[in-house]
Design a protein around this motif. Structure first.
Motif: not given
Length: 210
Positions: A39-44, A70-72, A106-110, A116-119
Motif C-alpha cells: 500500500i502506498l499513501v501520498t499524504h495525510e 513521515r506524517s502518515v 509538498l501538497h498543492a496550495v489550497i 502546506r503539508i508534505t505530499n
C-alpha cells in the motif's frame, strides 16, 4: 499491468498475482485495501489516508507492507512493526514486485492562509504516475498519468496544463468524487481536446490493461 479504479483517488495495480494499492481514503470503498500486498499513501488528508482501511488491509494480509511519508507513518507504524516504511522525494524501492520512484515534496496550495503539508507522488515501474494532491512533474517520461481532475486546490486550466507538461500517452481521471455527472462531459471535452494526451475515465470498480 492491470489498473482498477476505486472511488476518488484510490487505484489498484495488479501484475503476476501481486496487488499494489495507492491512497485508500475515506471516499474510497471500505474494502479498498483488502487483498493488497503493498500500500502506498501520498499524504495525510483523509480522502487519501484512512487508518481503518489501512489496518484492514494489513491485518488481512500479514505480509502486506506500507510505504508513505513521515506524517502518515507516525500514525500507524506502531501497530505494524517493521511493515511501515518512510519515504521521501528521490527514494526508490520495490513493493510487491513493482519498482517505485518517489517524486515531489509538498501538497498543492489550497489557500495562502492554509499551511502546506508534505505530499509525495509515486512512479510505478517507470510507467504509471500517481501525484497525490500536487501537480508534480516527474523527471522522466510517463506512459500513464493518474490525473487529479477536481479538488479545492485546482482549476481545469491547471489540469490541462499539467497534462501538457507531463506529456503522458494517456491520462486517467482520479480525485473525482466531488465532480458531478453534470460537469463530467465538460471536463472530458476540454481535457480531451486541449491536454494533448488520450483522456480516459473509469467508473469505480472498472479496470483497464496497461
Amino acid at each position: 499491468m492491470k489498473l482498477t479504479k476505486k472511488t476518488h483517488a484510490c487505484v489498484r495495480l495488479e501484475r503476476d498475482g501481486q496487488r499494489l494499492v495507492i491512497d485508500p481514503g475515506t471516499f474510497s470503498e471500505q474494502d479498498a485495501a483488502l487483498g493488497a500486498d503493498a500500500i502506498l499513501v501520498t499524504h495525510e488528508h483523509p480522502d487519501h489516508f484512512d487508518e481503518d482501511r489501512l489496518r484492514a488491509g494489513m491485518e488481512a494480509n500479514p505480509a502486506a507492507e506500507i510505504w508513505t511519508l513521515r506524517s502518515v507513518a507516525e500514525k500507524i507504524s506502531a501497530a505494524f512493526p517493521g511493515r511501515v516504511h518512510t519515504v521521501g522525494h528521490g527514494d526508490t524501492f520495490t513493493a510487491a514486485g513493482f519498482d517505485v520512484q518517489v517524486h515531489g515534496e509538498l501538497h498543492a496550495v489550497i489557500h495562502p492562509d492554509i499551511p502546506r503539508i508534505t505530499n509525495v507522488g509515486y512512479l510505478v515501474d517507470g510507467s504509471v504516475f500517481h501525484p497525490g494532491d500536487a501537480l508534480t512533474v516527474p523527471e522522466q517520461a510517463v506512459d500513464t498519468l493518474m490525473l487529479p481532475v477536481m479538488a479545492p486546490w485546482n482549476k481545469i486550466s491547471e489540469v490541462i496544463d499539467y497534462v501538457r507538461e507531463v506529456k503522458p500517452q494517456r491520462a486517467y481521471d482520479i480525485h473525482d468524487a466531488l465532480l458531478t455527472d453534470l460537469a463530467r462531459p465538460i471536463y472530458d471535452a476540454q481535457i480531451g481536446s486541449l491536454g494533448g494526451a488520450e483522456h480516459l475515465r473509469l467508473t469505480p470498480g472498472e479496470s483497464a490493461e496497461l
